[in-house]
Each structure stands twice: as structure tokens, then as C-alpha cells.
Design an enzyme around this catalytic site. Structure first.
Site, PDB file in Angstrom:
ATOM      1  N   TYR A  49       0.828  -1.209   0.000  1.00 61.85           N
ATOM      2  CA  TYR A  49       0.000   0.000   0.000  1.00 61.85           C
ATOM      3  C   TYR A  49       0.861   1.256   0.000  1.00 61.85           C
ATOM      4  CZ  TYR A  49      -3.463   3.470   1.155  1.00 61.85           C
ATOM      5  OH  TYR A  49      -4.267   4.581   1.104  1.00 61.85           O
ATOM      6  N   TRP A 108       1.167   5.613  -1.840  1.00 65.32           N
ATOM      7  CA  TRP A 108       0.853   6.538  -2.926  1.00 65.32           C
ATOM      8  C   TRP A 108       1.924   6.597  -4.006  1.00 65.32           C
ATOM      9  CZ3 TRP A 108      -2.535  11.017  -3.860  1.00 65.32           C
ATOM     10  CH2 TRP A 108      -3.796  10.838  -3.275  1.00 65.32           C
TER      11      TRP A 108
HETATM   12  N1  LIG Z   1      -2.542   8.690  12.197  1.00 63.93           N
HETATM   13  C1  LIG Z   1      -2.879   8.744  10.915  1.00 63.93           C
HETATM   14  N2  LIG Z   1      -2.269   7.936  10.021  1.00 63.93           N
HETATM   15  C2  LIG Z   1      -2.604   7.994   8.726  1.00 63.93           C
HETATM   16  C3  LIG Z   1      -3.585   8.908   8.259  1.00 63.93           C
HETATM   17  C4  LIG Z   1      -4.225   9.738   9.221  1.00 63.93           C
HETATM   18  O1  LIG Z   1      -5.112  10.538   8.896  1.00 63.93           O
HETATM   19  N3  LIG Z   1      -3.832   9.653  10.517  1.00 63.93           N
HETATM   20  N4  LIG Z   1      -3.904   8.952   6.926  1.00 63.93           N
HETATM   21  C5  LIG Z   1      -3.737   7.710   6.170  1.00 63.93           C
HETATM   22  C6  LIG Z   1      -3.901   7.885   4.727  1.00 63.93           C
HETATM   23  S1  LIG Z   1      -5.384   8.578   4.232  1.00 63.93           S
HETATM   24  C7  LIG Z   1      -3.006   7.427   3.822  1.00 63.93           C
HETATM   25  S2  LIG Z   1      -3.444   7.434   2.162  1.00 63.93           S
HETATM   26  C8  LIG Z   1      -1.710   6.853   4.220  1.00 63.93           C
HETATM   27  C9  LIG Z   1      -0.559   7.239   3.278  1.00 63.93           C
HETATM   28  O2  LIG Z   1       0.482   6.349   3.411  1.00 63.93           O
HETATM   29  P1  LIG Z   1       1.556   6.132   2.241  1.00 63.93           P
HETATM   30  O3  LIG Z   1       0.917   6.234   0.913  1.00 63.93           O
HETATM   31  O4  LIG Z   1       2.312   4.901   2.560  1.00 63.93           O
HETATM   32  O5  LIG Z   1       2.496   7.393   2.475  1.00 63.93           O
HETATM   33  P2  LIG Z   1       3.571   8.068   1.521  1.00 63.93           P
HETATM   34  O6  LIG Z   1       4.433   8.903   2.386  1.00 63.93           O
HETATM   35  O7  LIG Z   1       2.898   8.736   0.377  1.00 63.93           O
HETATM   36  O8  LIG Z   1       4.428   6.815   1.029  1.00 63.93           O
HETATM   37  C10 LIG Z   1       4.872   6.683  -0.275  1.00 63.93           C
HETATM   38  C11 LIG Z   1       6.311   6.188  -0.257  1.00 63.93           C
HETATM   39  O9  LIG Z   1       6.668   5.857  -1.585  1.00 63.93           O
HETATM   40  C12 LIG Z   1       7.969   6.365  -1.859  1.00 63.93           C
HETATM   41  N5  LIG Z   1       8.033   6.565  -3.309  1.00 63.93           N
HETATM   42  C13 LIG Z   1       7.626   7.626  -4.042  1.00 63.93           C
HETATM   43  N6  LIG Z   1       7.829   7.393  -5.349  1.00 63.93           N
HETATM   44  C14 LIG Z   1       8.366   6.157  -5.450  1.00 63.93           C
HETATM   45  C15 LIG Z   1       8.781   5.360  -6.551  1.00 63.93           C
HETATM   46  O10 LIG Z   1       8.697   5.742  -7.707  1.00 63.93           O
HETATM   47  N7  LIG Z   1       9.257   4.115  -6.274  1.00 63.93           N
HETATM   48  C16 LIG Z   1       9.368   3.642  -5.001  1.00 63.93           C
HETATM   49  N8  LIG Z   1       9.840   2.414  -4.816  1.00 63.93           N
HETATM   50  N9  LIG Z   1       8.999   4.394  -3.940  1.00 63.93           N
HETATM   51  C17 LIG Z   1       8.495   5.630  -4.161  1.00 63.93           C
HETATM   52  C18 LIG Z   1       8.069   7.633  -1.056  1.00 63.93           C
HETATM   53  O11 LIG Z   1       9.421   7.969  -0.817  1.00 63.93           O
HETATM   54  C19 LIG Z   1       7.293   7.241   0.221  1.00 63.93           C
HETATM   55  O12 LIG Z   1       8.144   6.703   1.191  1.00 63.93           O
HETATM   56  O13 LIG Z   1      -1.405   7.269   5.564  1.00 63.93           O
HETATM   57  C20 LIG Z   1      -2.440   6.937   6.468  1.00 63.93           C
HETATM   58  N10 LIG Z   1      -1.985   7.168   7.831  1.00 63.93           N
HETATM   59  N1  LIG Z   2      -1.402  18.423   1.744  1.00 65.14           N
HETATM   60  C1  LIG Z   2      -1.869  17.161   1.776  1.00 65.14           C
HETATM   61  N2  LIG Z   2      -3.075  16.892   1.241  1.00 65.14           N
HETATM   62  C2  LIG Z   2      -3.565  15.630   1.297  1.00 65.14           C
HETATM   63  C3  LIG Z   2      -2.814  14.566   1.854  1.00 65.14           C
HETATM   64  C4  LIG Z   2      -1.554  14.872   2.420  1.00 65.14           C
HETATM   65  O1  LIG Z   2      -0.839  14.007   2.957  1.00 65.14           O
HETATM   66  N3  LIG Z   2      -1.114  16.185   2.360  1.00 65.14           N
HETATM   67  N4  LIG Z   2      -3.328  13.287   1.843  1.00 65.14           N
HETATM   68  C5  LIG Z   2      -4.408  13.000   0.889  1.00 65.14           C
HETATM   69  C6  LIG Z   2      -5.102  11.756   1.239  1.00 65.14           C
HETATM   70  S1  LIG Z   2      -4.383  10.275   0.838  1.00 65.14           S
HETATM   71  C7  LIG Z   2      -6.341  11.729   1.788  1.00 65.14           C
HETATM   72  S2  LIG Z   2      -7.128  10.246   2.053  1.00 65.14           S
HETATM   73  C8  LIG Z   2      -7.035  12.966   2.137  1.00 65.14           C
HETATM   74  C9  LIG Z   2      -7.564  12.855   3.566  1.00 65.14           C
HETATM   75  O2  LIG Z   2      -8.631  13.673   3.767  1.00 65.14           O
HETATM   76  P1  LIG Z   2      -9.166  13.846   5.260  1.00 65.14           P
HETATM   77  O3  LIG Z   2      -9.059  12.569   5.968  1.00 65.14           O
HETATM   78  O4  LIG Z   2     -10.494  14.464   5.211  1.00 65.14           O
HETATM   79  O5  LIG Z   2      -8.068  14.890   5.795  1.00 65.14           O
HETATM   80  P2  LIG Z   2      -7.517  15.240   7.242  1.00 65.14           P
HETATM   81  O6  LIG Z   2      -6.656  16.439   7.067  1.00 65.14           O
HETATM   82  O7  LIG Z   2      -6.891  14.056   7.855  1.00 65.14           O
HETATM   83  O8  LIG Z   2      -8.803  15.606   8.072  1.00 65.14           O
HETATM   84  C10 LIG Z   2      -9.595  16.728   7.740  1.00 65.14           C
HETATM   85  C11 LIG Z   2     -10.042  17.430   8.985  1.00 65.14           C
HETATM   86  O9  LIG Z   2     -11.012  16.687   9.679  1.00 65.14           O
HETATM   87  C12 LIG Z   2     -11.065  17.209  10.995  1.00 65.14           C
HETATM   88  N5  LIG Z   2     -11.523  16.165  11.909  1.00 65.14           N
HETATM   89  C13 LIG Z   2     -10.790  15.181  12.473  1.00 65.14           C
HETATM   90  N6  LIG Z   2     -11.571  14.399  13.246  1.00 65.14           N
HETATM   91  C14 LIG Z   2     -12.818  14.901  13.160  1.00 65.14           C
HETATM   92  C15 LIG Z   2     -14.074  14.544  13.720  1.00 65.14           C
HETATM   93  O10 LIG Z   2     -14.216  13.566  14.457  1.00 65.14           O
HETATM   94  N7  LIG Z   2     -15.140  15.298  13.364  1.00 65.14           N
HETATM   95  C16 LIG Z   2     -15.048  16.376  12.550  1.00 65.14           C
HETATM   96  N8  LIG Z   2     -16.163  17.053  12.259  1.00 65.14           N
HETATM   97  N9  LIG Z   2     -13.877  16.752  12.029  1.00 65.14           N
HETATM   98  C17 LIG Z   2     -12.781  16.021  12.306  1.00 65.14           C
HETATM   99  C18 LIG Z   2      -9.678  17.646  11.352  1.00 65.14           C
HETATM  100  O11 LIG Z   2      -9.707  18.931  11.954  1.00 65.14           O
HETATM  101  C19 LIG Z   2      -8.947  17.596  10.022  1.00 65.14           C
HETATM  102  O12 LIG Z   2      -8.184  18.751   9.757  1.00 65.14           O
HETATM  103  O13 LIG Z   2      -6.167  14.090   2.064  1.00 65.14           O
HETATM  104  C20 LIG Z   2      -5.424  14.123   0.844  1.00 65.14           C
HETATM  105  N10 LIG Z   2      -4.778  15.414   0.754  1.00 65.14           N
HETATM  106 MO   LIG Z   3      -5.416   8.650   1.926  1.00 67.26          MO
END
Ligand SMILES: Nc1nc2c(c(=O)[nH]1)N[C@H]1C(S)=C(S)[C@@H](COP(=O)(O)OP(=O)(O)OC[C@H]3O[C@@H](n4cnc5c(=O)[nH]c(N)nc54)[C@H](O)[C@@H]3O)O[C@H]1N2
Ligand SMILES: Nc1nc2c(c(=O)[nH]1)N[C@H]1C(S)=C(S)[C@@H](COP(=O)(O)OP(=O)(O)OC[C@H]3O[C@@H](n4cnc5c(=O)[nH]c(N)nc54)[C@H](O)[C@@H]3O)O[C@H]1N2
Ligand SMILES: [Mo]
Length: 763
Positions: free
Chosen positions: A111, A113
Site C-alpha cells: 500500500y 501513494w
Molecule cells: N494517524 C494517521 N495515520 C494515517 C492517516 C491519518 O489521517 N492519521 N492517513 C492515512 C492515509 S489517508 C493514507 S493514504 C496513508 C498514506 O500512506 P503512504 O501512501 O504509505 O504514504 P507516503 O508517504 O505517500 O508513502 C509513499 C512512499 O513511496 C515512496 N516513493 C515515491 N515514489 C516512489 C517510486 O517511484 N518508487 C518507489 N519504490 N517508492 C516511491 C516515497 O518515498 C514514500 O516513502 O497514511 C495513512 N496514515
Molecule cells: N497536503 C496534503 N493533502 C492531502 C494529503 C496529504 O498528505 N497532504 N493526503 C491526501 C489523502 S491520501 C487523503 S485520504 C485525504 C484525507 O482527507 P481527510 O481525511 O479528510 O483529511 P484530514 O486532514 O486528515 O482531516 C480533515 C479534517 O477533519 C477534521 N476532523 C478530524 N476528526 C474529526 C471529527 O471527528 N469530526 C469532525 N467534524 N472533524 C474532524 C480535522 O480537523 C482535520 O483537519 O487528504 C489528501 N490530501
Molecule cells: Mo489517503
């Protein structure tokens, strides 16, 4: 390509162009982007940063003892190895696992991005590689983004992609919506990102246009910054994890005051009466009144009643951020919001209805492209076994044990080898101290990375991958009209190779070179993948440039589908002819199917299920661990834009003045956040833009244990996942619950430990 030598490229955080001359990288945003994203500024310092991996490395313990469980993972030394030698060793190990245990002992979910280019998309590459060489792998399903909603929505509203990507658009909002009720907001930092790249960031402008037309925005949540100033929002500051109670109370008020749309409910929904009995207290003796919800949600009952009345008789758009469902019982707010929207009768109206996840990522709220976009075929996976993605530590720690998922009882497989390319579990997973234990159980952990992430530091075999800027690719995303010819900007760093070339070398050694590569070079693959799009254009009678013309032009505008409201609009117009793909063909406010699963933590209709983890004496504050503004997840955390947002090298946590004063904490102090699972340091910014009782620390600071040799060591950098809980949302979806946890915070008065996360590990 412009006269100054800037070449087109793309990233998840935006289309841009770049030039690398005399060891200096410069980036320019796409000229057509009305609101470019500063995250592209992470590239210049990152390209040749010391955190990059320069050559293949093998963990000493694995070299000395061979494959097997090993407590040294995460605290061992690394030995450099030449490419040919390391590929020989790895091919041998893959062959061993395949022959002795079969492909069902390989976890290849991988998993993450990775990067925007559609050919070098690392996760697709690893899947294709494992399918063609081993015959398959244990995969993961769903995402950390939408673990709960992607399982729930098909039961109650229809296909996840339809609901999120072909529904209410920004354009409809700007033109038609009277009131946007945004649970969790629609933070611009989030919509700045879209997988595959995006050329126009339209969200700010759309909210601005809506508000100027008279549309009102109401933000529900703990952080004021979750809607931009352009929205001019009123902020209803609520306690995290309580949205379901608020939604139920809004519905209660609508029903009690006869303001609900009974004709809509009768015609378009299934099971409303059962749910209404619950809301009115007829089933459990507790009417879900505003007075009931007020202490749970932390807002006065009168405000809830007033809000419900305001929703009546207007074109209302209800939005729910992904964040709400990335929590214990995360299915409930998604479902309760669906019920609230039904009570308001707003589905399928222009600018009205349920915009689930609108604003959470840049590809929502747009039109879809009308031709297929390039994707790498992954081949056939001969293994049917899978896990819900966030159950990885459970799987590795408890092979052979059972768990529930979407109505089934499943058994965790016994995994021997884990292969990761393009993701960072030490970013995305919860309870990292537990994850470290889990990774110690396998025989072999292989990681392709461009930089020394904590995941790479726990691997047995670390293979250096090129960064996107170092190769050719095609950038495309099904909701943005610009397809980008991603030209290479710089030569590969050190000995780094493209993931494709690494896999081709391994496939060749495993006797599957031809099935994996199909005899194509990278450039031939790009041309091959482009052909689908070109043929699609041709069949629509559009100009269909050759690959070379596309490549030389640098980009291609693709036609878009109409903004037609998708299947929900069609359903409203013709509920019989365009029934929803749910069991009843209607919006399921009560789901007999889910009720039939018999899960106490996900009953048959939206229900207030109090969270198990609530602030208590030892951990009295809610921690919000949300997405970072200055990077995508953990990617290029060492880039300039990301580093500039840190303070004294630490990630910055936001705290309310009252919480800070009660603990003698001043703005700019370093604090220690801790709970029963772990502890980390962070810098503090004091702001009244956060609700009292809540502290916010974004994800993405690289895990940096003060002493890697120690279990449960303090993370000195500010990775909140040392604190979060590793439990599923419920037995229905088993989604990630990383968004919310509880902590205590204290001023850190010791000597500030150095940041070592970006230093390559010692030999
Ligand atoms: N506590 C908490 N944890 C969360 C979340 C949260 O809201 N709270 N959000 C979650 C969400 S929504 C998501 S989507 C995940 C994201 O989790 P990930 O998608 O695992 O996070 P990234 O940092 O985007 O990891 C991508 C990795 O790929 C590497 N990479 C980039 N390009 C390449 C390439 O071309 N080849 C190879 N081999 N590697 C590459 C980058 O260096 C990086 O280390 O995190 C989740 N974790
Ligand atoms: N710059 C940037 N943009 C991103 C990403 C990133 O890593 N960096 N990750 C991308 C990815 S993979 C995803 S999945 C999306 C994630 O999209 P989301 O999961 O929606 O994004 P977050 O910033 O984790 O959360 C949005 C807001 O929800 C509020 N929140 C948290 N808990 C609660 C709750 O219980 N109730 C309410 N009402 N609000 C709450 C928090 O204040 C938080 O700032 O973002 C995407 N966009
Ligand atoms: Mo995500």
C-alpha cells in the site's frame, strides 16, 4: 518544453515544469493553474539530499543468518552490495519462498501513494511483478483513506467511485447551493493533492464564487482552518468523534418539528421507519434530542435546534471529510450523514445532496475524462487471499486467527516474505511500536525506496529507486483534463534504478523476463499505454495525436464527460428505471444485509456508539492526527517546504491557549505527547483556531526513535502514529482508525535530542 529548458512533469500535488542545471533544480507551477500548490517546492532540496539511497543495501543480520524472524530489524547495520549480487540473492529468496510455501506466503499489498506517473506507479509494478513471476501474492483491499466508507457506501448508496467521483461538482456548488454543511471541512491543503497529478486547483475559487453568490458555509469540527477564509464559514466547534450524535440530533429536530421531507423518504429510501423509531427513542428509550446530543458533541442544544431549522427549505449540500470515518465506528457518521441528507430531501438536485469526501482529495467534485487513461496491466493474481489494508500488523502477529470483515469470517494467512515498493507503513500505520514487532516476525522484508524511510530501515533488502524526476512517464488522473508527458529532469541519483528495471532484472532471473516486460523498454511501454487513450480519442472523432506528437507537445487536453450528477441524479429523476445498485435499489437508511451480519459494532442503521477511547485522567486530550499541509504524507519530508514548517526541527502541534496555560506551555516550546502506547516530541503553536481539549499534530514527520535499539523509544521528531491505536473501525469494514486518539502533553525540559531520521543508517 520552454525556451529556458524547463520540461513538463507532474506529481500528486500538481503539474509543473522543472529544469536541472549546474546541480540546481528549479520548479515552476503549471501556468494554467489558478491556485498552485507550494508542495512542489519540496523537490529542489530533496533531489540530491543525503536521505536518498545511493546503492543497494542488505541488513547485516539477514546476510549473516539468512532469512528468518529477527529482532534486529530496525536497529541493525547495512552492508552495500552490487546490483547483480543483490538481485541474485533476492531472486533466490523469492524462489525459495515460492517453492517451499507458495505465493500465498508473500504479502505484496504494498500500500502507498508512490509517484504520479502511471507507468512507474510502484504499487502497480510490484503487483505485476509478483503475478508474473510467483503466480500471485496476498493482497490488501481498500485504503487508509476510506477504509470504512468504501465498504459501507456500496451497501447503502451505490459504488464508491460513483458516489465520490460522479456526484455534486464544485461548479454546481458555485452556481446552486444555498448552504454547505461541512463535517470536517474541506481544507484546501487536502484538495491540493490528487493521485496521478492535477493541473488546476479549483476549490478555493469555487468556494469563493459560491459565497459571493450568497451561499453560506457551516464548518463542523475541531479546527477552524478546515475551511478557507474564502468560504466565510461559521465554525461550529465540536468534540472529535461525535458527529454521529450531532447528525442524529439534527434529524430528531427535523422530525419532531415536521420539517423532514416525507415524500422523498417514502419514495427514495429503504427502512426509514425503523431508523426513525430509533431516533425518536422508541426502540431504546432515548430520544436523540438536541439536549441529549449537546454534552456529547460539546455545543449548546439551542445551537443544534437552530441549525436544524436553518437546513430546512434550502438547497443544502452535506459534506463529510474522510477523516470522520478514519476513527472507531467510522461507518456511523458516513451513514448518519446519508440519512440526514435524505431527511432534507436533497439527493440528486443540482448543488444539493451528499458530497461524501468532497474536498478531501483533488479528484472529487469534478467531471470525469471521457477517454480511458493509461494504466499498467497487473496480470492475474492466482492467490485469492486478502486482508483489509489496515490489518497488516494483526496479520503478521496473529497468523491463523480469525476476524470478521464485511459479513465474512476470515483467517489471517502465514506470511514469510513482505514486498514493499511505493509506500511507507511507518508513515501510514498506527501504533508503530506494535508494527515494529510485527515486521520482526517475517523471514524477509524487501523495500524499494528512494530515501531512507523508517520502513527502509526495517527492511532486509533495500533497493534504491529513482525519484519521479529521474525518468519518463505519463501523468494522468481520471478527473483532470490534462495528460502530461513527464519528461526526465535529472539523471538518476547514485546507483538508483527505476522500479521497472529492478523488477525486470528479477523477473529475468526467475525465468519470467518476457511475461513481465513483454519485451518492451520503458519508452515502448509509455507508447503502448498511451495508445488506449489515443484510440479513445479517435473513436470520439477527436484529434488523436501520435505518441511522439504528444511527447513533443508536453501535454494533451482530454475531453470531459458532462456534469450530469451521475447515478444519484438519474435515480432521483427515475427511481425505478435508474434504481441504485443497492439491495433495495434505494438509499438504504436501514440495511437488512448489514443487520444480518450481526455485528454489535455496526448495526443495521446509523447508530450512536460511544467510542471506547475517550479522554480520561491519564490521557485527557483528544489528539487529531490529520494530513500535513506542507507535503504528501511522508513524501519528501526532507524537502525545503516541509522543513520550513517545522520548528527547531520538530513537527508543529497546535494547542488551545487554555490547555497550554494549564500545563505551563508557551508558544514555541517543545512538548512531549504521550499515552500508554508511546511518546513523541513536537513543537507547539498556540492558537484559538482549535477547540479546547484537542491537540493537533499532522502525520508525516519521519519516525525517529531516540534509541533505535530500544522498544517503545521516544520519537524525537513528531510522528503521531507512535500514539494512535491499531484497531479496525468495526467488524464490518476493519478500516484504519488513525485520525483520533487521546494523549497527555507536557513541556519537554531535557536536552533536545538530534534529528537522525534523514541520516543514512551506519554500516
Ligand atoms: N494517524 C494517521 N495515520 C494515517 C492517516 C491519518 O489521517 N492519521 N492517513 C492515512 C492515509 S489517508 C493514507 S493514504 C496513508 C498514506 O500512506 P503512504 O501512501 O504509505 O504514504 P507516503 O508517504 O505517500 O508513502 C509513499 C512512499 O513511496 C515512496 N516513493 C515515491 N515514489 C516512489 C517510486 O517511484 N518508487 C518507489 N519504490 N517508492 C516511491 C516515497 O518515498 C514514500 O516513502 O497514511 C495513512 N496514515
Ligand atoms: N497536503 C496534503 N493533502 C492531502 C494529503 C496529504 O498528505 N497532504 N493526503 C491526501 C489523502 S491520501 C487523503 S485520504 C485525504 C484525507 O482527507 P481527510 O481525511 O479528510 O483529511 P484530514 O486532514 O486528515 O482531516 C480533515 C479534517 O477533519 C477534521 N476532523 C478530524 N476528526 C474529526 C471529527 O471527528 N469530526 C469532525 N467534524 N472533524 C474532524 C480535522 O480537523 C482535520 O483537519 O487528504 C489528501 N490530501
Ligand atoms: Mo489517503
Amino acid at each position: 518544453m520552454n525556451d529556458l529548458g524547463f520540461r513538463p512533469h507532474s506529481s500528486h500535488w500538481g503539474v509543473f515544469s522543472a529544469r536541472y542545471q549546474n546541480d540546481v533544480l528549479e520548479v515552476l507551477p503549471h501556468p494554467g493553474d489558478p491556485d498552485p500548490n507550494g508542495v512542489i517546492d519540496n523537490f529542489p532540496a530533496a533531489l540530491r539530499h543525503r536521505a536518498r539511497i545511493a546503492q543497494p543495501m542488505v541488513r547485516r543480520g539477514w546476510l549473516e543468518n539468512g532469512p528468518g524472524p529477527d529482532d534486529r530489524r530496525g536497529r541493525d547495520e547495512y552492508v552495500p552490495m552490487a546490483w547483480d549480487a543483490v538481485l541474485d540473492r533476492l531472486a533466490e529468496e523469492l524462489g525459495r519462498v515460492r517453492d517451499d510455501f507458495g505465493p500465498g506466503a508473500v504479502f505484496g499489498g504494498s500500500y502507498g501513494w508512490s509517484s504520479a506517473g502511471r507507468f512507474h506507479h510502484a504499487q502497480s509494478q510490484v503487483h505485476r511483478f509478483l503475478n508474473t513471476t510467483l503466480g500471485g501474492y496476498v493482497k490488501s483491499v481498500n485504503s487508509y483513506s476510506s477504509g470504512a466508507s468504501s465498504v459501507l457506501l456500496p451497501h447503502i448508496l451505490g459504488g464508491y467511485e460513483q458516489v465520490t467521483k460522479r456526484n455534486v461538482t464544485w461548479d454546481q456548488m458555485a452556481k446552486h447551493t444555498d448552504l454547505v454543511l461541512a463535517f470536517g471541512g474541506m481544507a484546501l491543503k487536502n484538495s491540493m493533492v490528487a493521485g496521478g497529478g492535477i493541473s488546476q486547483h479549483v476549490e478555493r475559487g469555487s468556494m469563493d464564487r459560491a459565497r459571493q453568490r450568497g451561499c453560506a458555509f457551516i464548518l463542523v469540527g475541531p479546527l477552524r482552518a478546515d475551511l478557507p477564509t474564502e468560504a466565510g464559514a461559521e465554525w461550529l466547534s465540536t468534540i472529535p468523534g461525535t458527529d454521529t450524535a450531532l447528525m442524529l440530533a439534527l434529524i430528531h429536530t427535523l422530525v419532531a418539528e415536521n420539517l423532514h421531507d416525507q415524500a422523498f423518504l417514502a419514495r427514495y429510501t429503504e427502512g426509514w421507519p425503523v431508523f426513525e423509531q430509533y431516533v425518536m427513542g422508541e426502540t431504546d428509550g432515548q430520544p436523540k434530542t438536541a439536549a441529549w446530543a449537546a454534552p456529547i458533541v460539546g455545543v449548546p442544544a439551542a445551537d443544534i435546534v437552530a441549525l436544524a431549522r436553518r437546513l430546512h427549505g434550502k438547497r443544502v449540500l452535506v459534506t463529510v471529510a474522510h477523516s470522520l470515518q478514519r476513527a472507531e465506528h467510522g461507518e456511523q457518521p458516513v451513514w448518519a450523514a446519508a440519512a440526514l441528507t435524505a431527511a432534507l430531501g436533497q439527493y440528486g438536485l443540482p448543488g444539493g445532496g451528499y458530497g461524501y469526501a468532497l474536498g478531501a482529495i483533488g479528484y472529487y467534485g469534478r467531471r470525469n475524462i471521457a477517454v480511458p487513461s493509461p494504466t499498467l496491466p497487473q496480470g492475474r493474481n492466482g492467490v485469492t487471499e486478502f486482508i483489509p489494508v489496515a490489518r497488516i500488523a494483526d496479520m503478521l502477529l496473529n497468523p491463523g486467527t480469525t476476524y470478521r470483515y464485511n459479513g465474512q469470517t476470515k483467517t489471517y494467512p502465514q506470511i514469510k516474505l513482505v514486498y514493499w515498493a511505493g509506500g511507507n507503513p511507518f508513515h501510514h500505520h498506527q501504533d508503530l511500536n506494535r508494527l515494529r514487532q510485527a515486521f520482526r516476525r517475517v523471514d524477509t522484508l524487501v523495500v524499494h525506496e528512494l530515501a531512507w524511510t523508517a520502513t527502509a530501515r526495517h527492511a532486509d533488502i533495500v533497493l534504491p529507486a529513482t525519484m519521479t524526476l529521474e525518468r519518463s512517464d505519463i501523468g494522468a488522473n481520471g478527473n483532470d483534463s490534462l495528460m502530461v508527458a513527464m519528461h526526465p529532469i535529472a539523471p538518476p541519483f547514485g546507483e538508483a534504478r527505476d522500479d521497472y528495471d529492478i523488477f525486470a532484472g528479477l523477473a529475468h532471473r526467475l525465468g519470467a523476463g518476457e511475461p513481465f516486460t513483454e519485451g518492451r523498454t520503458t519508452q515502448q511501454w509509455l507508447e503502448h499505454l498511451y495508445e488506449r487513450t489515443r484510440r479513445g480519442l479517435e473513436s470520439l472523432g477527436r484529434p488523436a495525436p501520435s505518441f511522439q506528437e504528444f511527447w513533443d507537445a508536453g501535454s494533451l487536453e482530454l475531453p470531459m464527460q458532462d456534469d450530469d450528477g451521475g447515478h444519484i441524479r438519474a435515480f432521483r429523476q427515475d427511481p425505478d428505471g435508474s434504481a441504485l445498485p443497492t439491495p433495495s435499489g434505494k438509499i438504504e437508511i436501514y440495511s437488512a444485509k448489514i443487520a444480518g451480519f450481526g455485528e454489535p459494532d455496526c448495526p443495521g442503521h446509523p447508530t450512536w456508539l460511544p467510542p471506547v477511547e475517550i479522554p480520561r485522567a491519564a490521557a485527557p486530550l483528544h489528539l487529531i492526527a490529520n494530513q500535513p499541509a506542507t507535503r504528501l504524507h511522508s513524501q519528501l519530508d526532507f524537502g525545503g517546504h516541509s522543513l520550513a514548517s517545522k520548528h527547531r526541527g520538530r513537527e508543529v502541534a497546535c494547542m488551545h491557549p487554555a490547555d497550554a496555560a494549564a500545563r505551563g506551555i508557551a508558544d514555541g516550546d517543545i512538548v512531549r505527547l504521550f499515552n500508554q502506547r508511546g511518546a513523541c516530541l513536537a513543537a507547539v503553536r498556540i492558537t484559538d483556531g482549535i477547540r479546547a481539549g484537542v491537540i493537533q499534530l499532522p502525520t508525516g514527520a519521519w519516525y525517529d526513535p531516540a534509541d533505535p535499539a530500544e522498544d517503545n523509544s521516544l520519537c524525537v521528531h513528531g510522528n503521531p502514529n507512535v500514539l494512535t491505536r491499531d484497531i479496525g473501525t468495526s467488524a464490518l469494514a476493519q478500516g484504519c482508525t488513525g485520525q483520533i486518539t487521546t494523549v497527555e502533553v507536557e513541556r519537554f525540559t531535557g536536552n533536545l535530542p538530534p534529528i537522525q531520521a534523514y541520516d543514512p543508517p551506519g554500516a
